[in-house]
Structure formats: structure tokens, C-alpha cells
Design a protein around this motif. Structure first.
Motif, PDB file in Angstrom:
ATOM      1  N   SER A   1      -0.670   4.015  -7.453  1.00 26.23           N
ATOM      2  CA  SER A   1      -1.355   2.982  -8.236  1.00 26.23           C
ATOM      3  C   SER A   1      -2.149   2.053  -7.324  1.00 26.23           C
ATOM      4  O   SER A   1      -3.280   1.655  -7.648  1.00 26.23           O
ATOM      5  N   ALA A   2      -1.570   1.705  -6.175  1.00 26.55           N
ATOM      6  CA  ALA A   2      -2.288   0.867  -5.216  1.00 26.55           C
ATOM      7  C   ALA A   2      -3.533   1.575  -4.696  1.00 26.55           C
ATOM      8  O   ALA A   2      -4.602   0.958  -4.545  1.00 26.55           O
ATOM      9  N   ARG A   3      -3.413   2.886  -4.426  1.00 29.52           N
ATOM     10  CA  ARG A   3      -4.592   3.643  -3.980  1.00 29.52           C
ATOM     11  C   ARG A   3      -5.648   3.689  -5.071  1.00 29.52           C
ATOM     12  O   ARG A   3      -6.858   3.583  -4.793  1.00 29.52           O
ATOM     13  N   TRP A   4      -5.208   3.879  -6.311  1.00 32.16           N
ATOM     14  CA  TRP A   4      -6.164   3.904  -7.422  1.00 32.16           C
ATOM     15  C   TRP A   4      -6.915   2.586  -7.502  1.00 32.16           C
ATOM     16  O   TRP A   4      -8.144   2.574  -7.658  1.00 32.16           O
ATOM     17  N   ALA A   5      -6.195   1.491  -7.403  1.00 34.94           N
ATOM     18  CA  ALA A   5      -6.844   0.180  -7.468  1.00 34.94           C
ATOM     19  C   ALA A   5      -7.860   0.010  -6.349  1.00 34.94           C
ATOM     20  O   ALA A   5      -8.961  -0.516  -6.560  1.00 34.94           O
ATOM     21  N   ARG A   6      -7.508   0.480  -5.157  1.00 32.43           N
ATOM     22  CA  ARG A   6      -8.439   0.357  -4.034  1.00 32.43           C
ATOM     23  C   ARG A   6      -9.685   1.211  -4.255  1.00 32.43           C
ATOM     24  O   ARG A   6     -10.812   0.763  -4.002  1.00 32.43           O
ATOM     25  N   ASP A   7      -9.504   2.418  -4.753  1.00 33.57           N
ATOM     26  CA  ASP A   7     -10.628   3.341  -4.899  1.00 33.57           C
ATOM     27  C   ASP A   7     -11.506   3.019  -6.109  1.00 33.57           C
ATOM     28  O   ASP A   7     -12.713   3.262  -6.081  1.00 33.57           O
ATOM     29  N   ALA A   8     -10.914   2.484  -7.168  1.00 35.98           N
ATOM     30  CA  ALA A   8     -11.628   2.375  -8.442  1.00 35.98           C
ATOM     31  C   ALA A   8     -12.305   1.036  -8.677  1.00 35.98           C
ATOM     32  O   ALA A   8     -13.257   0.964  -9.465  1.00 35.98           O
ATOM     33  N   LEU A   9     -11.858  -0.030  -8.006  1.00 35.90           N
ATOM     34  CA  LEU A   9     -12.271  -1.361  -8.455  1.00 35.90           C
ATOM     35  C   LEU A   9     -13.422  -1.969  -7.679  1.00 35.90           C
ATOM     36  O   LEU A   9     -14.093  -2.863  -8.181  1.00 35.90           O
ATOM     37  N   ASP A  10     -13.640  -1.560  -6.439  1.00 33.93           N
ATOM     38  CA  ASP A  10     -14.771  -2.056  -5.654  1.00 33.93           C
ATOM     39  C   ASP A  10     -14.766  -3.579  -5.556  1.00 33.93           C
ATOM     40  O   ASP A  10     -15.784  -4.240  -5.747  1.00 33.93           O
ATOM     41  N   LEU A  11     -13.595  -4.144  -5.255  1.00 29.28           N
ATOM     42  CA  LEU A  11     -13.489  -5.584  -5.057  1.00 29.28           C
ATOM     43  C   LEU A  11     -13.844  -5.948  -3.626  1.00 29.28           C
ATOM     44  O   LEU A  11     -13.898  -5.097  -2.741  1.00 29.28           O
ATOM     45  N   ALA A  12     -14.052  -7.232  -3.397  1.00 26.36           N
ATOM     46  CA  ALA A  12     -14.208  -7.710  -2.028  1.00 26.36           C
ATOM     47  C   ALA A  12     -12.943  -7.360  -1.241  1.00 26.36           C
ATOM     48  O   ALA A  12     -11.834  -7.424  -1.772  1.00 26.36           O
ATOM     49  N   ASP A  13     -13.110  -7.004   0.028  1.00 26.68           N
ATOM     50  CA  ASP A  13     -11.987  -6.483   0.813  1.00 26.68           C
ATOM     51  C   ASP A  13     -10.788  -7.419   0.821  1.00 26.68           C
ATOM     52  O   ASP A  13      -9.644  -6.980   0.687  1.00 26.68           O
ATOM     53  N   ARG A  14     -11.035  -8.727   0.986  1.00 21.60           N
ATOM     54  CA  ARG A  14      -9.909  -9.662   1.096  1.00 21.60           C
ATOM     55  C   ARG A  14      -9.117  -9.701  -0.207  1.00 21.60           C
ATOM     56  O   ARG A  14      -7.892  -9.864  -0.201  1.00 21.60           O
ATOM     57  N   HIS A  15      -9.804  -9.527  -1.342  1.00 26.54           N
ATOM     58  CA  HIS A  15      -9.123  -9.509  -2.627  1.00 26.54           C
ATOM     59  C   HIS A  15      -8.459  -8.153  -2.864  1.00 26.54           C
ATOM     60  O   HIS A  15      -7.363  -8.082  -3.414  1.00 26.54           O
ATOM     61  N   GLN A  16      -9.127  -7.094  -2.440  1.00 21.90           N
ATOM     62  CA  GLN A  16      -8.576  -5.757  -2.645  1.00 21.90           C
ATOM     63  C   GLN A  16      -7.262  -5.594  -1.897  1.00 21.90           C
ATOM     64  O   GLN A  16      -6.298  -5.027  -2.427  1.00 21.90           O
ATOM     65  N   ASP A  17      -7.206  -6.079  -0.681  1.00 22.03           N
ATOM     66  CA  ASP A  17      -5.972  -5.996   0.097  1.00 22.03           C
ATOM     67  C   ASP A  17      -4.841  -6.733  -0.602  1.00 22.03           C
ATOM     68  O   ASP A  17      -3.696  -6.256  -0.631  1.00 22.03           O
ATOM     69  N   ARG A  18      -5.142  -7.871  -1.163  1.00 25.19           N
ATOM     70  CA  ARG A  18      -4.101  -8.672  -1.826  1.00 25.19           C
ATOM     71  C   ARG A  18      -3.607  -7.973  -3.082  1.00 25.19           C
ATOM     72  O   ARG A  18      -2.393  -7.942  -3.342  1.00 25.19           O
ATOM     73  N   VAL A  19      -4.512  -7.419  -3.876  1.00 26.00           N
ATOM     74  CA  VAL A  19      -4.113  -6.685  -5.078  1.00 26.00           C
ATOM     75  C   VAL A  19      -3.226  -5.511  -4.685  1.00 26.00           C
ATOM     76  O   VAL A  19      -2.154  -5.276  -5.287  1.00 26.00           O
ATOM     77  N   GLU A  20      -3.653  -4.769  -3.693  1.00 26.69           N
ATOM     78  CA  GLU A  20      -2.891  -3.596  -3.263  1.00 26.69           C
ATOM     79  C   GLU A  20      -1.492  -3.987  -2.799  1.00 26.69           C
ATOM     80  O   GLU A  20      -0.497  -3.346  -3.158  1.00 26.69           O
ATOM     81  N   ASN A  21      -1.384  -5.053  -2.019  1.00 23.60           N
ATOM     82  CA  ASN A  21      -0.075  -5.474  -1.517  1.00 23.60           C
ATOM     83  C   ASN A  21       0.837  -5.967  -2.637  1.00 23.60           C
ATOM     84  O   ASN A  21       2.061  -5.767  -2.579  1.00 23.60           O
ATOM     85  N   LEU A  22       0.270  -6.597  -3.650  1.00 20.71           N
ATOM     86  CA  LEU A  22       1.088  -7.026  -4.789  1.00 20.71           C
ATOM     87  C   LEU A  22       1.645  -5.815  -5.536  1.00 20.71           C
ATOM     88  O   LEU A  22       2.818  -5.802  -5.938  1.00 20.71           O
ATOM     89  N   ILE A  23       0.824  -4.806  -5.746  1.00 18.99           N
ATOM     90  CA  ILE A  23       1.312  -3.596  -6.406  1.00 18.99           C
ATOM     91  C   ILE A  23       2.436  -2.966  -5.584  1.00 18.99           C
ATOM     92  O   ILE A  23       3.469  -2.574  -6.129  1.00 18.99           O
TER      93      ILE A  23
END
Length: 204
Positions: free
Chosen positions: A81-103
Motif C-alpha cells: 500500500s505504501a508503494r502504491w501511494a508513492r507510485d500513484a499520487l505524485d506528491l511533493a517528495d517531503r509529503h510523499q515520504d511522510r504518507v508512506e511512513n504513516l502507512i
């Protein structure tokens, strides 16, 4: 916070929503559906209401995506799920890392105590444990159906271990969550544990 708003706050676009809906609508899911994700979004928003807009958006996106991959493979599902969020959402890197770590924090339901974003997400993910008895029973049935690949004896012993582990620790990180859900959660978990212990062949 709704999907489109949360993703926009973090610099992304909401284009992944149809795939997210399709994944949560997979036929093998019984509890980990879009309704569960929406409930976690709702409850985490309540717990995160004192945070700034960006932090609330990060929590919301993590809540929407934390079970987007779900095949009853604990640990692997969260990492996927964390990989999906990283690949699918195209967020700013600093936000993407935080989302991934929360998952990823939902694997062991653990994070540093000062992490307010993780507190909001993790407590909301366990809100169902403190639901009214009939809703908790529906959750328990749904999870059993999702793990239908396991025979009853394997499921029973695994579920007993999970329930004992939850009852042995403090379930909720925040005072607000403890006040709202902890008492009912203890009663629900204890009742289910008693049920499964009673189903052991050697039970007296």
C-alpha cells in the motif's frame, strides 16, 4: 478531508481515485473496504483537528490509502500500500515520504509518542474495536471471511494470539481516543477472546 482536497493540498492530483475505489471494491474484501477507509479518514480528522492544514492532509491521504492493497498478508499488504501511494499520487517528495511512513506505521501500530500524525491515524484505525457490539461483531466476521484461506484451527489460535496481544497493551495513544473507545474496546476484545478460547478442542 475529502480525497481531492487532501491530495491538492499536498501538490498532487486526484487522478488515482478510480483505481483506489476499484481496489477497495475487490470481491474478496469484507471489512477492509472503502467504507473502512472513509471511517478512518473521518475519525483521524477528528483526532487531527488541532493540526495545520498540511498535516491534516497528510493524515487524510494516509488514511485513504493505508489498506489500498489488501490480500490478508500482514506486513506485505501495508508495504504494498505504501508503494502504491508513492507510485500513484505524485506528491511533493517531503509529503510523499511522510504518507508512506504513516502507512508503514500501521504494520506494528507503533510510532514515536510525539508523532501527532501517527497518533491520529493509528488511533482511528483501531476505532472499530470500540464500536457498539453489533458493529464489532460485523467487523470480526468480516476479517474472518477475508482470512478464509486459513482453516478454523489455525485461525482460532492466530486470532487468540492477536486478541491477547491487544489486551496486553494500551490500544490508543491519545487521551481523546482512550476516552471515546477504550472501555468498549476492552469489552469487545475480551468477549471475542472468550469465544475463541471456548472453541478450543481441549476447552473445559
Amino acid at each position: 478531508m475529502e480525497w481531492a482536497e487532501a491530495v491538492a493540498v499536498l501538490g498532487g492530483t486526484p487522478d488515482a481515485w478510480p483505481e483506489l475505489q476499484a481496489r477497495y471494491g475487490e470481491p474478496h474484501r469484507r471489512y477492509h473496504t472503502l467504507a473502512h477507509a472513509a471511517a478512518v479518514v473521518r475519525d483521524s480528522a477528528w483526532l487531527a483537528e488541532g493540526l495545520g492544514e498540511t498535516d491534516r492532509a497528510i493524515v487524510a491521504v494516509a488514511a485513504w490509502t493505508h489498506d489500498v492493497v489488501y490480500d490478508a498478508n500482514p506486513g506485505e499488504d501495508e508495504r504494498a500500500s505504501a508503494r502504491w501511494a508513492r507510485d500513484a499520487l505524485d506528491l511533493a517528495d517531503r509529503h510523499q515520504d511522510r504518507v508512506e511512513n504513516l502507512i508503514l506505521a500501521t504494520i506494528k501500530h507503533d510510532a514515536p509518542p510525539e508523532d501527532a500524525l501517527a497518533t491520529a491515524l493509528l488511533d482511528a484505525d483501531l476505532a472499530i474495536l470500540g464500536a457498539p457490539k453489533e458493529l464489532y461483531a460485523a467487523y470480526a466476521r468480516g476479517v474472518r471471511e477475508e482470512y478464509a484461506k486459513y482453516p478454523d484451527d489455525v485461525w482460532r489460535e492466530g486470532r487468540i494470539a492477536v486478541l491477547e496481544g491487544m489486551l496486553a497493551r494500551r490500544l490508543y495513544r491519545s487521551e481523546a481516543a482512550r476516552a471515546r473507545w477504550a472501555s468498549a474496546a476492552e469489552a469487545n476484545l475480551t468477549a471475542e477472546l472468550t469465544h475463541w478460547r471456548g472453541r478450543r478442542p481441549d476447552h473445559r
